[in-house]
Design a protein around this motif. Structure first.
Motif, short mmCIF file in Angstrom:
data_model
loop_
_atom_site.label_atom_id
_atom_site.label_comp_id
_atom_site.label_asym_id
_atom_site.label_seq_id
_atom_site.Cartn_x
_atom_site.Cartn_y
_atom_site.Cartn_z
N SER A 14 0.84 -1.19 -0.04
CA SER A 14 -0.02 0.01 0.02
C SER A 14 1.00 1.25 0.14
N SER A 15 2.14 1.20 0.17
CA SER A 15 3.09 2.19 0.43
C SER A 15 3.41 2.58 -0.96
N ILE A 16 3.23 3.87 -1.54
CA ILE A 16 3.40 4.40 -2.91
C ILE A 16 3.98 5.92 -2.88
N SER A 17 4.56 6.04 -3.87
CA SER A 17 4.68 7.57 -4.45
C SER A 17 3.83 8.04 -5.56
N PHE A 18 3.54 9.13 -5.57
CA PHE A 18 2.68 9.35 -6.53
C PHE A 18 2.89 10.96 -7.15
N ILE A 19 2.65 11.29 -8.17
CA ILE A 19 2.80 12.76 -8.83
C ILE A 19 1.49 13.30 -8.53
N ASP A 20 1.71 14.52 -7.71
CA ASP A 20 0.35 15.19 -7.14
C ASP A 20 -0.09 16.23 -8.24
N ASN A 21 -1.18 17.02 -7.95
CA ASN A 21 -1.50 17.82 -9.12
C ASN A 21 -0.64 18.92 -9.36
N ASN A 22 0.24 19.11 -8.34
CA ASN A 22 1.29 20.17 -8.46
C ASN A 22 2.76 19.58 -9.19
N ASN A 23 2.58 18.57 -9.85
CA ASN A 23 3.65 17.84 -10.27
C ASN A 23 4.74 17.34 -9.20
N VAL A 24 4.46 17.39 -8.01
CA VAL A 24 5.30 16.90 -6.88
C VAL A 24 5.29 15.57 -6.64
N VAL A 25 6.37 14.82 -6.36
CA VAL A 25 6.52 13.53 -5.81
C VAL A 25 5.94 13.23 -4.27
N THR A 26 5.21 12.47 -4.28
CA THR A 26 4.58 12.55 -2.68
C THR A 26 4.17 11.31 -2.34
N PRO A 27 4.51 10.60 -0.86
CA PRO A 27 4.35 9.50 -0.38
C PRO A 27 2.84 9.41 0.05
N GLY A 28 2.22 8.11 -0.12
CA GLY A 28 0.96 8.11 0.65
C GLY A 28 0.68 6.53 0.83
N PHE A 29 -0.13 5.98 1.69
CA PHE A 29 -0.75 4.69 1.81
C PHE A 29 -2.16 4.75 1.23
N ILE A 30 -2.21 3.36 0.67
CA ILE A 30 -3.47 3.09 0.09
C ILE A 30 -4.36 2.71 1.15
N GLU A 31 -5.66 3.41 1.15
CA GLU A 31 -6.76 3.12 2.04
C GLU A 31 -7.78 2.37 1.23
N ALA A 32 -8.00 2.54 0.26
CA ALA A 32 -8.90 1.83 -0.67
C ALA A 32 -8.74 1.79 -2.16
N ILE A 33 -9.38 1.03 -2.74
CA ILE A 33 -9.18 1.15 -4.39
C ILE A 33 -10.50 0.92 -5.05
#
Length: 123
Positions: A14-33
């Motif tokens: 569930s631990s990922i990095s993603f490109i947010d809406n400001n084009n910044v690499v951000t960490p997050g943990f998946i709570e739901a799919i």
């Protein structure tokens, strides 16, 4: 093909990095799919919890700040109150993490070391 899971089933997947809406690499943990059809196409969305960033005082104690080549970061082992919804296409990669007890690096709270190295510079 990557395997993603919700945190309650498999914290590591569930631990990922993603490109947010400001084009910044951000960490997050998946709570739901969530999967839905958009204009006849299957679309996958991830509901994320974002780790709580260190405050200014604890940021000064973060040994990874001065070692950018390690591709590691440090956050508190807790989440911000808000959730974030992203499209699967925004995911950069899985992010290995290591939970550290309070007092690590002189920080009074439990922390998580995030190692954002699996993307191999693919953005």
């Amino acid at each position: 093909h990557h395997t993603y899971s919700v945190y309650s089933v498999h914290a590591g997947n569930s631990s990922i990095s993603f490109i947010d809406n400001n084009n910044v690499v951000t960490p997050g943990f998946i709570e739901a799919i969530w999967t839905t059809n958009v204009s006849g196409n299957k679309k996958i969305f991830l509901i994320l919890r974002l780790p709580l960033p260190l405050n200014n005082e604890d940021t000064m104690k973060n040994p990874y700040s001065s070692r950018p080549g390690l591709l590691a970061g440090l956050v508190y082992d807790s989440f911000t109150p808000e959730q974030q919804c992203i499209a699967l296409e925004q995911v950069q990669s899985h992010v290995p993490f290591y939970q550290r007890p309070a007092a690590t690096f002189g920080i009074l709270f439990n922390t998580i070391v995030l190692v954002n190295s699996l993307h191999r510079e693919h953005v």
